[in-house]
Scaffold this motif. Structure first.
Motif, mmCIF file in Angstrom:
data_model
loop_
_atom_site.group_PDB
_atom_site.id
_atom_site.type_symbol
_atom_site.label_atom_id
_atom_site.label_comp_id
_atom_site.label_asym_id
_atom_site.label_seq_id
_atom_site.Cartn_x
_atom_site.Cartn_y
_atom_site.Cartn_z
ATOM 1 N N GLY A 148 36.346 13.210 58.800
ATOM 2 C CA GLY A 148 37.412 13.691 59.857
ATOM 3 C C GLY A 148 38.673 14.205 59.290
ATOM 4 N N TYR A 149 39.177 13.445 58.379
ATOM 5 C CA TYR A 149 40.445 13.959 57.898
ATOM 6 C C TYR A 149 40.246 15.575 57.129
ATOM 7 C CZ TYR A 149 43.826 14.249 54.182
ATOM 8 O OH TYR A 149 45.258 14.532 53.407
ATOM 9 N N ARG A 150 38.909 15.634 56.367
ATOM 10 C CA ARG A 150 38.458 16.777 55.730
ATOM 11 C C ARG A 150 38.506 17.968 56.888
ATOM 12 N NH1 ARG A 150 40.692 17.778 51.390
ATOM 13 N NH2 ARG A 150 39.914 19.794 52.348
ATOM 14 N N LEU A 151 37.777 17.438 57.812
ATOM 15 C CA LEU A 151 37.227 18.592 58.690
ATOM 16 C C LEU A 151 38.682 18.874 59.686
ATOM 17 C CD1 LEU A 151 34.889 19.463 60.867
ATOM 18 C CD2 LEU A 151 35.353 17.571 62.092
ATOM 19 N N LEU A 152 39.552 18.306 59.786
ATOM 20 C CA LEU A 152 40.726 18.513 60.678
ATOM 21 C C LEU A 152 41.601 19.568 59.491
ATOM 22 C CD1 LEU A 152 41.847 15.344 62.177
ATOM 23 C CD2 LEU A 152 41.389 17.481 63.449
ATOM 24 N N LEU A 153 41.452 19.282 58.263
ATOM 25 C CA LEU A 153 42.269 20.192 57.391
ATOM 26 C C LEU A 153 41.397 21.602 57.266
ATOM 27 C CD1 LEU A 153 43.050 17.535 54.354
ATOM 28 C CD2 LEU A 153 44.527 18.391 55.974
ATOM 29 N N ASP A 154 40.280 21.294 57.120
ATOM 30 C CA ASP A 154 39.373 22.643 57.042
ATOM 31 C C ASP A 154 39.570 23.518 58.341
ATOM 32 O OD1 ASP A 154 38.457 21.724 54.587
ATOM 33 O OD2 ASP A 154 36.412 21.040 55.212
ATOM 34 N N HIS A 155 39.933 22.980 59.296
ATOM 35 C CA HIS A 155 40.128 23.794 60.577
ATOM 36 C C HIS A 155 41.649 24.089 60.830
ATOM 37 C CE1 HIS A 155 36.059 22.929 61.487
ATOM 38 N NE2 HIS A 155 36.223 23.889 62.577
ATOM 39 N N GLY A 156 42.528 23.892 59.668
ATOM 40 C CA GLY A 156 43.957 24.555 59.915
ATOM 41 C C GLY A 156 45.045 23.424 60.208
ATOM 42 N N VAL A 157 44.488 22.303 60.185
ATOM 43 C CA VAL A 157 45.523 21.070 60.741
ATOM 44 C C VAL A 157 46.185 20.885 59.550
ATOM 45 C CG1 VAL A 157 45.739 18.713 61.792
ATOM 46 C CG2 VAL A 157 44.003 20.633 62.790
ATOM 47 N N THR A 158 47.568 20.451 59.868
ATOM 48 C CA THR A 158 48.385 19.966 58.729
ATOM 49 C C THR A 158 48.162 18.814 58.331
ATOM 50 O OG1 THR A 158 50.093 19.308 60.218
ATOM 51 C CG2 THR A 158 50.253 21.646 59.464
ATOM 52 N N GLU A 159 48.543 18.123 57.063
ATOM 53 C CA GLU A 159 48.296 16.940 56.322
ATOM 54 C C GLU A 159 48.779 15.844 57.205
ATOM 55 O OE1 GLU A 159 48.006 13.193 54.820
ATOM 56 O OE2 GLU A 159 49.798 14.228 55.197
ATOM 57 N N PRO A 160 50.238 16.007 57.780
ATOM 58 C CA PRO A 160 50.699 14.880 58.572
ATOM 59 C C PRO A 160 50.009 14.661 59.839
ATOM 60 C CG PRO A 160 52.385 16.347 57.713
ATOM 61 C CD PRO A 160 50.851 16.972 57.457
ATOM 62 N N MET A 161 49.500 15.770 60.300
ATOM 63 C CA MET A 161 48.622 15.403 61.795
ATOM 64 C C MET A 161 47.143 15.064 61.690
ATOM 65 S SD MET A 161 50.783 16.137 64.017
ATOM 66 C CE MET A 161 50.473 16.903 65.382
ATOM 67 N N ALA A 162 46.636 15.637 60.198
ATOM 68 C CA ALA A 162 45.345 15.126 60.297
ATOM 69 C C ALA A 162 45.179 13.770 59.462
ATOM 70 C CB ALA A 162 44.614 16.032 58.860
ATOM 71 N N ARG A 163 46.175 13.266 58.950
ATOM 72 C CA ARG A 163 45.998 11.687 58.451
ATOM 73 C C ARG A 163 45.469 10.827 59.346
ATOM 74 N NH1 ARG A 163 51.811 11.683 60.026
ATOM 75 N NH2 ARG A 163 52.291 9.553 60.817
ATOM 76 N N PHE A 164 45.804 11.024 60.548
ATOM 77 C CA PHE A 164 45.374 9.837 61.396
ATOM 78 C C PHE A 164 43.753 9.482 61.538
ATOM 79 C CE2 PHE A 164 49.175 11.488 63.305
ATOM 80 C CZ PHE A 164 50.002 10.202 63.157
ATOM 81 N N ALA A 165 43.145 10.503 61.187
ATOM 82 C CA ALA A 165 41.558 10.578 60.879
ATOM 83 C C ALA A 165 41.105 9.376 59.936
ATOM 84 C CB ALA A 165 40.874 11.692 60.913
ATOM 85 N N ARG A 166 41.887 9.385 59.156
ATOM 86 C CA ARG A 166 41.707 8.529 57.883
ATOM 87 C C ARG A 166 42.620 7.210 57.948
ATOM 88 N NH1 ARG A 166 45.639 8.800 54.177
ATOM 89 N NH2 ARG A 166 46.677 10.637 53.931
ATOM 90 N N THR A 167 43.726 7.054 58.751
ATOM 91 C CA THR A 167 44.654 5.880 58.805
ATOM 92 C C THR A 167 44.514 5.147 59.929
ATOM 93 O OG1 THR A 167 46.325 6.975 59.982
ATOM 94 C CG2 THR A 167 46.344 7.177 57.561
#
Length: 197
Positions: free
Chosen positions: A99-118
């Protein structure tokens, strides 16, 4: 093309009424042709996070929280289950990094994508209050109480308010008990949607 069930999961008011997901998240779920049950789950967790944040704003305004980040995190924390659909009905953690990678691949910033992995790992030393609140919402939506997670939230509340931890514990316990009262309705809402598209 999105399914009718996915559209219903994104727009049905539910009972009690569940807030809609942020537009950006709803669009992404449509683009990914997400399983309807996942959309329903994300709405339930997002709604609980919204209520937690409202309570914190009222009762603990000195706790600095990035509200937008928590709401986005709650709305996307399990998005990796669009890839690992077996984890919608069974255990597994492969969806977290996916999910983290998917969000990053769709242009979501790391601080917002991090919740998928945390969202399932609140014991790391670098976990912020926002991560804890997403994790807490992901538990209390179904009335699950996790002592060590709640204690970490209590520590943040007590420190921000300059109060004794026991007072913050009692305050948090009261709001979590109230939120848990609607768990059966949220579980029924989620169960009303299929796992497959």
């Amino acid at each position: 093309m999105t399914s009718a069930a996915l559209e219903r999961a994104l727009s049905d008011l539910g009972g009690p009424v569940l807030r809609p997901l942020p537009d950006q998240v709803a669009r992404l779920l449509r683009d990914l042709v997400a399983p309807p049950r996942l959309a329903a789950h994300l709405r339930a967790v997002h709604d609980v996070a919204y209520q937690l944040l409202d309570w914190i704003a009222r009762e603990y305004p000195s706790l600095a929280i990035d509200r937008e980040a928590v709401l986005f995190g709650a709305a996307t924390h399990d998005i990796g289950k669009t890839i690992h659909t077996g984890e919608l009905s069974g255990p597994g953690s492969a969806h977290e990094q996916a999910g983290y990678r998917l969000l990053l691949d769709h242009g979501v910033t790391e601080p917002m994508a991090r919740f998928a992995r945390t969202h399932a790992d609140w014991t790391r030393p670098d976990i912020a209050a926002e991560d804890l609140l997403v994790s807490l919402a992901d538990k209390i939506w179904k009335a699950k109480r996790v002592t060590d997670l709640e204690q970490l939230v209590v520590d943040h509340l007590a420190l921000a308010a300059g109060q004794q931890p026991w007072q913050a514990f009692m305050d948090l316990d009261t709001v979590l008990t109230r939120l848990a009262e609607d768990a059966d309705h949220r579980l029924a809402f989620q169960a009303g949607y299929p796992i497959t598209t």
